[in-house]
Design a protein around this motif. Structure first.
Motif, PDB file in Angstrom:
ATOM      1  N   VAL A 153      -0.693   3.472  11.131  1.00 56.74           N
ATOM      2  CA  VAL A 153      -0.740   2.443  10.094  1.00 56.74           C
ATOM      3  C   VAL A 153      -0.527   1.051  10.694  1.00 56.74           C
ATOM      4  O   VAL A 153      -1.156   0.072  10.275  1.00 56.74           O
TER       5      VAL A 153
ATOM      6  N   THR B  68      -5.550  -0.323   4.040  1.00 57.68           N
ATOM      7  CA  THR B  68      -4.731  -1.189   4.889  1.00 57.68           C
ATOM      8  C   THR B  68      -5.601  -2.156   5.679  1.00 57.68           C
ATOM      9  O   THR B  68      -5.331  -3.365   5.742  1.00 57.68           O
TER      10      THR B  68
ATOM     11  N   ALA C  91       3.315  -1.325   3.919  1.00 61.93           N
ATOM     12  CA  ALA C  91       2.719  -0.014   3.665  1.00 61.93           C
ATOM     13  C   ALA C  91       3.764   1.070   3.793  1.00 61.93           C
ATOM     14  O   ALA C  91       4.607   1.028   4.697  1.00 61.93           O
TER      15      ALA C  91
ATOM     16  N   GLY D 137      -5.820   5.477   2.611  1.00 62.98           N
ATOM     17  CA  GLY D 137      -4.845   4.471   3.003  1.00 62.98           C
ATOM     18  C   GLY D 137      -5.213   3.713   4.254  1.00 62.98           C
ATOM     19  O   GLY D 137      -4.974   2.498   4.354  1.00 62.98           O
TER      20      GLY D 137
ATOM     21  N   ALA E  22      -0.118   4.895   2.766  1.00 65.16           N
ATOM     22  CA  ALA E  22      -1.067   4.372   3.748  1.00 65.16           C
ATOM     23  C   ALA E  22      -1.458   5.378   4.815  1.00 65.16           C
ATOM     24  O   ALA E  22      -2.429   5.166   5.540  1.00 65.16           O
TER      25      ALA E  22
ATOM     26  N   VAL F 217       0.868  -1.175   0.000  1.00 61.24           N
ATOM     27  CA  VAL F 217       0.000   0.000   0.000  1.00 61.24           C
ATOM     28  C   VAL F 217       0.905   1.226   0.000  1.00 61.24           C
ATOM     29  O   VAL F 217       1.584   1.499   0.993  1.00 61.24           O
TER      30      VAL F 217
END
Length: 314
Positions: free
Chosen positions: A189, A167, A179, A163, A158, A155
């Protein structure tokens, strides 16, 4: 006797340009037309594409009539039901993506067919972060990326609003998620389910990535050189899905590539609401700002200083 016209606050543009063209106007409160309801807006949320619209960069394929009230996401309460509008009653709490904009206001007319019942497990205002970003993420992950259990997914970007949902959805699908994010977004994240977070500010992504991925989900604008550097990270026969800069695959690898513009789909939005209420999808709100801060939020976005989703509360 004449009735007093009820007024409301809005954030509008009367011309394209920089953030100074955003004006805070008082206008008559609308009445719902056929098939519409009137919503008291609890919140809208900012999407970076709206800054491009304000600047006139989208005029060729997304023309709007000026003056134009900004923002597409809406969470609100039904205050009036127009003729022919079905499925909702006064007092219902709803969310939706308004393709004609207008949510940066105290009240907005909304087609009933574009709305779904808001999640019950989060504050109504927080649910305004879900429609545009959530729909984009759902379609990128499941429709175009065809992410499935056992796959490796990268990703790129992210830390933004889309994002966070990408995720979580990829992780929920059973993929191993790497990510990219800046250090300020790393903790968020990781909470959203990434197995690895790569600090893209520290060096090339490929140096930190442990082997090729099945699917690259690109969520950010890229320079030609950055786009070219990402393509070789996808294994032969894999997929590249981008909601921003199109990325050309490496020649001879059989990698499929697509540039995605999310569509409005109430079935997908209802599925996202179900995940939120099942505590299977979190909504990451980085901050909440008043309507009169919308120009400042546009400026922060254009200078790369926004993380997650920012709510705009009238």
């Amino acid at each position: 006797m004449t009735m007093t016209t009820k007024m409301m606050k809005t954030a509008r543009i009367h011309e394209y340009g920089d953030t100074s063209v955003i004006r805070y106007d008082s206008v008559p409160r609308p009445r719902p037309a056929f098939g519409e309801v009137l919503l008291r807006v609890a919140a809208t949320s900012f999407n970076p594409t709206e800054a491009a619209l304000r600047a006139g960069l989208l005029h060729a394929f997304l023309p709007v009539d000026l003056p134009y009230t900004l923002c597409w996401d809406v969470a609100g309460t039904v205050t009036e039901v127009g003729p022919g509008a079905e499925g909702f009653a006064v007092g219902d709490r709803v969310i939706g993506r308004l393709d004609g904009g207008g949510a940066a206001a105290e009240y907005v007319r909304a087609p009933a067919a574009l709305l779904v019942t808001a999640p019950k497990s989060v504050p109504l205002a927080h649910a305004a972060a879900l429609p545009v970003a959530g729909l984009t993420a759902w379609q990128a992950v499941f429709e175009h990326g065809e992410v499935a259990a056992g796959q490796r997914v990268l990703v790129n970007g992210a830390g933004g609003g889309v994002g966070g949902f990408v995720t979580q959805l990829a992780q929920r699908a059973g993929a191993k998620v790497s990510a990219t994010a800046s250090p300020r977004s790393t903790a968020a994240v990781l909470r959203q389910g990434a197995d690895q977070v790569i600090d893209y500010t520290a060096g090339p992504v490929d140096a930190a990535l442990d082997g090729p991925v099945d699917t690259l989900l690109n969520l950010v604008p890229l320079s030609p050189s950055d786009a070219a550097a990402l393509a070789p990270l996808v294994r032969p026969g894999g997929r590249i899905v981008s909601i921003a800069t199109p990325i050309e695959p490496t020649a001879g690898t059989g990698v499929s590539t697509m540039h995605v513009v999310a569509r409005n789909d109430v079935a997908h939005l209802a599925a996202l609401v179900e995940l939120v209420d099942a505590d299977a999808l979190g909504i990451d709100i980085s901050e909440s700002r008043p309507l009169t801060d919308l120009a400042d939020v546009h400026h922060l976005s254009e200078t790369g200083r926004i993380r997650g989703k920012v709510l705009i509360v009238p």
